[in-house]
Scaffold this motif. Structure first.
Motif, PDB file in Angstrom:
ATOM      1  N   THR A 167      -9.526 -12.812   0.827  1.00 33.49           N
ATOM      2  CA  THR A 167      -9.174 -11.830   1.618  1.00 33.49           C
ATOM      3  C   THR A 167      -8.138 -12.051   2.774  1.00 33.49           C
ATOM      4  O   THR A 167      -7.118 -11.403   3.057  1.00 33.49           O
ATOM      5  CB  THR A 167     -10.545 -11.156   2.464  1.00 33.49           C
ATOM      6  N   LEU A 168      -8.414 -13.160   3.207  1.00 31.33           N
ATOM      7  CA  LEU A 168      -7.288 -13.821   4.238  1.00 31.33           C
ATOM      8  C   LEU A 168      -5.905 -14.060   3.408  1.00 31.33           C
ATOM      9  O   LEU A 168      -5.012 -13.724   4.258  1.00 31.33           O
ATOM     10  CB  LEU A 168      -7.830 -15.263   4.803  1.00 31.33           C
ATOM     11  N   HIS A 169      -5.917 -14.322   2.227  1.00 31.07           N
ATOM     12  CA  HIS A 169      -4.710 -14.738   1.600  1.00 31.07           C
ATOM     13  C   HIS A 169      -3.896 -13.235   1.607  1.00 31.07           C
ATOM     14  O   HIS A 169      -2.765 -13.143   1.945  1.00 31.07           O
ATOM     15  CB  HIS A 169      -5.283 -15.139   0.211  1.00 31.07           C
ATOM     16  N   LEU A 170      -4.769 -12.103   1.182  1.00 30.85           N
ATOM     17  CA  LEU A 170      -4.160 -10.700   1.331  1.00 30.85           C
ATOM     18  C   LEU A 170      -3.536 -10.504   2.797  1.00 30.85           C
ATOM     19  O   LEU A 170      -2.553  -9.709   2.905  1.00 30.85           O
ATOM     20  CB  LEU A 170      -5.127  -9.645   0.872  1.00 30.85           C
ATOM     21  N   ILE A 171      -4.489 -10.704   3.740  1.00 24.21           N
ATOM     22  CA  ILE A 171      -4.100 -10.289   5.305  1.00 24.21           C
ATOM     23  C   ILE A 171      -2.807 -11.136   5.725  1.00 24.21           C
ATOM     24  O   ILE A 171      -2.007 -10.541   6.328  1.00 24.21           O
ATOM     25  CB  ILE A 171      -5.168 -10.626   6.096  1.00 24.21           C
ATOM     26  N   ASP A 172      -2.935 -12.267   5.331  1.00 26.05           N
ATOM     27  CA  ASP A 172      -1.724 -12.966   5.478  1.00 26.05           C
ATOM     28  C   ASP A 172      -0.226 -12.653   4.871  1.00 26.05           C
ATOM     29  O   ASP A 172       0.859 -13.017   5.349  1.00 26.05           O
ATOM     30  CB  ASP A 172      -2.023 -14.795   5.066  1.00 26.05           C
ATOM     31  N   ARG A 173      -0.364 -11.963   4.007  1.00 26.93           N
ATOM     32  CA  ARG A 173       0.700 -11.399   3.170  1.00 26.93           C
ATOM     33  C   ARG A 173       1.074  -9.680   3.594  1.00 26.93           C
ATOM     34  O   ARG A 173       1.617  -9.201   2.907  1.00 26.93           O
ATOM     35  CB  ARG A 173       0.508 -11.652   1.628  1.00 26.93           C
ATOM     36  N   GLY A 174       0.403  -9.658   4.712  1.00 27.22           N
ATOM     37  CA  GLY A 174       0.727  -8.231   5.342  1.00 27.22           C
ATOM     38  C   GLY A 174      -0.511  -7.038   5.068  1.00 27.22           C
ATOM     39  O   GLY A 174      -0.100  -5.876   5.365  1.00 27.22           O
ATOM     40  N   CYS A 175      -1.367  -7.189   4.289  1.00 27.33           N
ATOM     41  CA  CYS A 175      -2.076  -6.014   3.864  1.00 27.33           C
ATOM     42  C   CYS A 175      -3.059  -5.819   5.073  1.00 27.33           C
ATOM     43  O   CYS A 175      -3.552  -6.746   5.602  1.00 27.33           O
ATOM     44  CB  CYS A 175      -3.035  -6.561   2.469  1.00 27.33           C
ATOM     45  N   ARG A 176      -3.240  -4.514   5.237  1.00 33.91           N
ATOM     46  CA  ARG A 176      -4.338  -4.243   6.277  1.00 33.91           C
ATOM     47  C   ARG A 176      -5.358  -3.024   5.713  1.00 33.91           C
ATOM     48  O   ARG A 176      -6.425  -2.925   6.136  1.00 33.91           O
ATOM     49  CB  ARG A 176      -3.481  -3.487   7.372  1.00 33.91           C
TER      50      ARG A 176
END
Length: 333
Positions: A167-176
């Motif tokens: 999940t952090l991987h997605l957040i770090d790529r701009g996902c919200r």
């Protein structure tokens, strides 16, 4: 078929002498050994390995009970367990339990009658309340999340920490607006509840309010269920930009379902799975996933079982949680 007694008669020795030759006893005269070996060759005698193993209390066979043999994760894990066991001189018999509690208990009960030296059980239906039912004279290793504080060795995957990292991987790529596609057994200790906890922990740590509308529960963790879940997420106009999937099998279905609706991965929505099955490398786009280290699981399972078979006097049951790594591929850009 020639018997041991036939060999003894032909060689002019006692059956015990033939047995000593077969077992490479050091105190047999060379001349006698040669005479026995010639009689064995002339008569075409073959050792009954099964009978010998039974007398010795060993069959050199390990049972491996898994929920489903046609799921890529379990198929890959079984192949690794078989390879590791073969290195130690053991064969592996695969059983399917269907993730059913009664079938898992049956695998435990029948492990003795099927003459296994030990059993590796991937438990899904069993829970902490079944602790006392795990007591058996057959050495056993439990894989899975449901059984803790049990009188057997236990290996678990990094479910919460792995999904937290995904999940952090997605957040770090701009996902919200990150959806979670998971199982429907979130109310009890399970793969679903642990992976859901990791998903929520990552969102809350980064100040993103978890949205229940973005959590999809599946009765079956299949690619088709993932495909339909993606349809629902897009049709519901949730405005998602990322999806965390409970398994790679589900994730591959989600990618297909997004494509059905004209949604680009990773351009519009980024997707991450869990398991690092072989198919994840070859999908289009290739799938970002959590690798829970299949090799470590297989090595630990077989090594722990063999340690039990060695009858170490100071043996105590052990708990292990495997490591993991995030494998970034095309589905998250």
């Amino acid at each position: 078929m020639a018997t041991l007694h036939d060999v003894a008669k032909a060689a002019g020795v006692s059956p015990m002498t033939v047995s000593n030759v077969l077992n490479k006893h050091p105190h047999v005269r060379a001349e006698t050994r040669e005479r026995v070996l010639k009689a064995i060759d002339d008569l075409g005698y073959r050792v009954n390995v099964a009978a010998r193993n039974l007398r010795a209390g060993r069959t050199n066979t390990i049972g491996f009970a898994v929920p489903e043999v046609d799921r890529p994760y379990f198929a890959q894990l079984a192949a690794r367990v078989i390879a590791k066991a073969q290195d130690a001189g053991y064969r592996v018999v695969i059983e399917q339990t269907g993730a059913d509690r009664e079938n898992e208990l049956s695998a435990i009960v029948s492990s003795r009658t099927r003459m296994y030296d030990g059993l590796i059980l991937s438990a899904v239906g069993l829970g902490t309340a079944d602790r006392d039912l795990l007591t058996t004279d057959v050495p056993m290793v439990i894989l899975g999340e449901s059984v803790f504080d049990s009188p057997v060795d236990h290996i678990a995957l990094p479910n919460e920490d792995g999904t937290y990292a995904a999940t952090l991987h997605l957040i770090d790529r701009g996902c919200r607006r990150i959806a979670m596609v998971e199982g429907d057994d979130v109310s009890r200790l399970s793969v679903t509840s642990l992976r859901h906890a990791g998903y929520r922990r990552a969102l809350e740590e980064r100040g993103i309010e978890p949205d229940p509308a973005l959590v999809v529960e599946l009765r079956e963790l299949s690619s088709e269920s993932g495909r339909l879940a993606a349809h629902g997420l897009v049709d519901g106009d949730g405005g998602i930009d990322g999806v965390v999937c409970i398994t790679d099998t589900v994730a591959l279905g989600v990618i297909r379902g997004l494509a059905d609706r004209g949604v680009s991965v990773p351009g519009d929505v980024k997707v991450v799975g869990f398991d690092d099955i072989l198919e994840a490398r070859y999908s289009v786009p290739s799938l970002t996933t959590i690798d829970p280290d299949h090799d470590e699981v297989a090595r630990l399972a077989v090594d722990l079982l063999l340690a039990r078979l060695a009858d170490a006097p100071d043996w105590q049951p052990k708990e292990h949680v495997t490591g993991f790594r995030v494998v970034a591929r095309e589905s998250t850009g």
